[in-house]
Design a protein around this motif. Structure first.
Motif, PDB file in Angstrom:
ATOM      1  N   THR A 205      25.220  39.415  38.887  1.00  0.00           N
ATOM      2  CA  THR A 205      24.740  39.483  38.062  1.00  0.00           C
ATOM      3  C   THR A 205      27.081  39.119  37.765  1.00  0.00           C
ATOM      4  O   THR A 205      27.133  38.083  37.187  1.00  0.00           O
ATOM      5  CB  THR A 205      25.218  40.699  36.979  1.00  0.00           C
ATOM      6  N   ALA A 206      28.001  39.922  38.827  1.00  0.00           N
ATOM      7  CA  ALA A 206      28.989  39.558  39.099  1.00  0.00           C
ATOM      8  C   ALA A 206      29.550  38.392  39.692  1.00  0.00           C
ATOM      9  O   ALA A 206      30.370  37.520  39.110  1.00  0.00           O
ATOM     10  CB  ALA A 206      29.678  40.853  40.074  1.00  0.00           C
ATOM     11  N   ALA A 207      28.610  38.355  40.253  1.00  0.00           N
ATOM     12  CA  ALA A 207      28.604  36.636  40.902  1.00  0.00           C
ATOM     13  C   ALA A 207      28.292  35.450  40.069  1.00  0.00           C
ATOM     14  O   ALA A 207      29.042  34.270  39.921  1.00  0.00           O
ATOM     15  CB  ALA A 207      28.047  36.302  42.395  1.00  0.00           C
ATOM     16  N   GLY A 269      24.082  45.742  44.744  1.00  0.00           N
ATOM     17  CA  GLY A 269      25.682  45.610  45.005  1.00  0.00           C
ATOM     18  C   GLY A 269      25.679  44.337  46.110  1.00  0.00           C
ATOM     19  O   GLY A 269      26.677  43.899  47.139  1.00  0.00           O
ATOM     20  N   VAL A 270      25.435  42.936  46.248  1.00  0.00           N
ATOM     21  CA  VAL A 270      25.355  41.916  47.101  1.00  0.00           C
ATOM     22  C   VAL A 270      25.110  40.714  47.145  1.00  0.00           C
ATOM     23  O   VAL A 270      24.326  40.252  45.370  1.00  0.00           O
ATOM     24  CB  VAL A 270      24.378  41.608  48.386  1.00  0.00           C
ATOM     25  N   PHE A 271      25.933  39.341  47.424  1.00  0.00           N
ATOM     26  CA  PHE A 271      26.172  38.035  46.578  1.00  0.00           C
ATOM     27  C   PHE A 271      24.854  37.644  47.075  1.00  0.00           C
ATOM     28  O   PHE A 271      24.342  37.625  48.852  1.00  0.00           O
ATOM     29  CB  PHE A 271      27.173  37.283  46.916  1.00  0.00           C
ATOM     30  N   LEU A 279      31.745  30.631  45.756  1.00  0.00           N
ATOM     31  CA  LEU A 279      32.474  30.949  45.834  1.00  0.00           C
ATOM     32  C   LEU A 279      32.947  30.547  47.158  1.00  0.00           C
ATOM     33  O   LEU A 279      34.374  31.114  47.071  1.00  0.00           O
ATOM     34  CB  LEU A 279      32.174  32.099  45.212  1.00  0.00           C
ATOM     35  N   GLY A 280      32.733  30.550  48.226  1.00  0.00           N
ATOM     36  CA  GLY A 280      33.617  30.513  49.349  1.00  0.00           C
ATOM     37  C   GLY A 280      34.109  28.448  49.806  1.00  0.00           C
ATOM     38  O   GLY A 280      35.207  28.893  50.225  1.00  0.00           O
ATOM     39  N   TYR A 285      40.214  33.936  43.065  1.00  0.00           N
ATOM     40  CA  TYR A 285      39.666  35.116  42.678  1.00  0.00           C
ATOM     41  C   TYR A 285      39.786  35.664  44.131  1.00  0.00           C
ATOM     42  O   TYR A 285      39.758  35.136  45.195  1.00  0.00           O
ATOM     43  CB  TYR A 285      38.255  35.119  42.216  1.00  0.00           C
ATOM     44  N   ARG A 286      39.375  37.114  43.782  1.00  0.00           N
ATOM     45  CA  ARG A 286      40.223  37.957  45.526  1.00  0.00           C
ATOM     46  C   ARG A 286      39.659  39.048  45.406  1.00  0.00           C
ATOM     47  O   ARG A 286      39.037  39.789  44.058  1.00  0.00           O
ATOM     48  CB  ARG A 286      41.486  37.758  44.610  1.00  0.00           C
ATOM     49  N   ALA A 287      39.090  39.350  46.120  1.00  0.00           N
ATOM     50  CA  ALA A 287      37.787  41.597  45.760  1.00  0.00           C
ATOM     51  C   ALA A 287      38.940  42.133  46.340  1.00  0.00           C
ATOM     52  O   ALA A 287      39.926  42.330  46.018  1.00  0.00           O
ATOM     53  CB  ALA A 287      37.566  41.362  47.984  1.00  0.00           C
ATOM     54  N   LEU A 288      38.767  43.473  44.800  1.00  0.00           N
ATOM     55  CA  LEU A 288      39.555  44.435  44.594  1.00  0.00           C
ATOM     56  C   LEU A 288      38.805  45.642  44.951  1.00  0.00           C
ATOM     57  O   LEU A 288      37.806  45.813  44.775  1.00  0.00           O
ATOM     58  CB  LEU A 288      40.352  44.404  43.646  1.00  0.00           C
TER      59      LEU A 288
END
Length: 417
Positions: A205-207, A269-271, A279-280, A285-288
């Motif tokens: 969902t987040a992806a 919890g995985v893309f 996304l690659g 965007y950045r992971a926090l």
């Protein structure tokens, strides 16, 4: 409860059982909205244009298992009429789909396929919302609006529950959205002004939200993806992993710790690899690392309190999207006093996800309540999602269709668990 992929798969399988000469139960789908409506993009959850996360060959009959003894071939033949390839053949689109590399359909196209299956199977659908679920004797009484109560020998709960919330998250705020409401507001997002955006979550969902934001936001906008796991992981899709989604026969034999680890690595919890590929190649965007402990929403900004490694910080954003999933046990809010007491008695303090039988029902609960979304740990990783809809319908319906060989398989499954 629900006329989405799982409900439609069960209704279609019941028709196939009858066509094969077996004693099939009556299946009624109770759905407040459109059939397969959550996949259209008109009810939230998706834009409707996102690609399906699973191969479409994993359709309502997949994996076409030999679950019905000597009648299995006839059941599979009947289910083939509801298959994805059959859907394309009838539209003259099968060769084109193959020649283009078997592209994954959009969610909206998948919804169209599901509606066609429901129509061909003559699924019995009641347009209503379930507002109460009570156990009376050996049956369920479903209170619905509008309409009179529905009585059933068993209930299957499907569909997404309400979005998971963060402490302090307002229910309606223009700067705080969730995994459903984002898609209803997607077209209103401004591309004229650079914004700082926080997407909370690290699953599919987040992806999907991040990919949408990258395409719609100002080029100088910054998108933080807040993940409690520290980094963003992609889903493994090797043969060894995929086969357990399609055929969970070996699943109960794995240690519980290994089953939980498998689910963490491949499902929760995985893309997806498709999202990771997009996304690659993207910037912005950045992971926090951290967990969203609280949200404070104001008129001009939203402050997120982030916890990580025993430290706290408060970060202000222009927009926050809480995309950490949906509540799996939402059905408990519908249970009446007797139903709730029976559920608690059946669980006897055990965790729900450890207490699911081979037919995907809560062990020891009468009348049966089937919970595919909670069956991943005990019965197989494919049941909560779209990976083995045909096997899911087999597991549920064999409790009611009745057959000697099937009863024996159920007993074997219980021994493993």
């Amino acid at each position: 409860m629900g006329a989405g992929p799982k409900g439609i798969a069960i209704a279609a399988k019941a028709r196939a059982l009858a066509a094969a000469g077996l004693d099939a139960p009556r299946v009624v789908l109770v759905e407040p909205g459109a059939v397969a409506g959550n996949w259209t993009g008109r009810q939230g959850y998706t834009s409707g244009l996102l690609p399906l996360g699973t191969p479409p060959e994993k359709d309502v009959g997949f994996p076409y298992a030999d679950s019905w003894g000597s009648a299995s071939a006839a059941v599979s033949a009947a289910m083939a009429e509801y298959s994805w390839p059959r859907h394309l053949v009838e539209r003259g689109a099968y060769a084109d789909w193959v020649d283009r590399g078997r592209l994954r359909p959009t969610h909206r196209q998948w919804s169209s396929y599901l509606r066609e299956v429901a129509a061909k199977a003559q699924a019995e659908i009641i347009t209503a919302k379930v507002t109460g679920l009570e156990a009376e004797g050996g049956r369920w009484r479903l209170t619905v609006e509008p309409g009179e109560a529905i009585w059933a020998d068993g209930v299957v709960v499907t569909g997404a529950g309400p979005p998971v919330r963060v402490a302090g998250q307002p229910r309606q705020h223009p700067r705080v959205l969730d995994g459903r409401s984002y898609w209803l507001r997607e077209h209103a997002l401004s591309q004229q002004i650079a914004q700082n955006v926080c997407v909370i979550g690290s699953g599919e969902t987040a992806a999907s939200v991040v990919i949408s934001l990258l395409g719609r936001s100002h080029q100088h906008s910054v998108i933080d993806v807040l993940t409690s796991r520290g980094v963003l992981y992609s889903r493994g899709e090797s043969y060894e992993e995929n086969r357990l989604y399609s055929d969970p026969g070996d699943w109960p034999g794995l240690a519980e710790s290994h089953r939980r680890e498998f689910l963490r690595r491949t499902d929760r919890g995985v893309f997806s690899q498709q999202a990771e590929a997009i996304l690659g190649q993207s910037r912005g965007y950045r992971a926090l690392a951290g967990r969203a402990a609280a949200i404070e929403a104001g008129e001009r900004q939203v402050v997120v309190t982030i916890e990580y490694d025993h430290e706290r910080e408060r970060v202000a954003y222009d927009l926050v999207v809480v995309a950490i999933g949906f509540q799996a046990r939402w059905f408990e809010g519908l249970l009446g006093d007797q139903a709730r007491a029976r559920l608690h008695g059946a669980l006897a303090g055990a965790e729900l996800d450890r207490w699911i039988e081979s037919d995907l029902s809560v062990a020891g609960l009468d009348p049966p309540l089937h919970l595919p979304v909670a069956a991943g740990l005990a019965q197989g990783p494919g049941f909560p999602n779209l990976s083995c809809l045909g096997l899911l319908s087999d597991r549920v319906l064999r409790r009611y269709a009745g057959s000697g060989p099937l009863a024996r398989v159920s007993a074997e499954r219980r021994e493993h668990v």
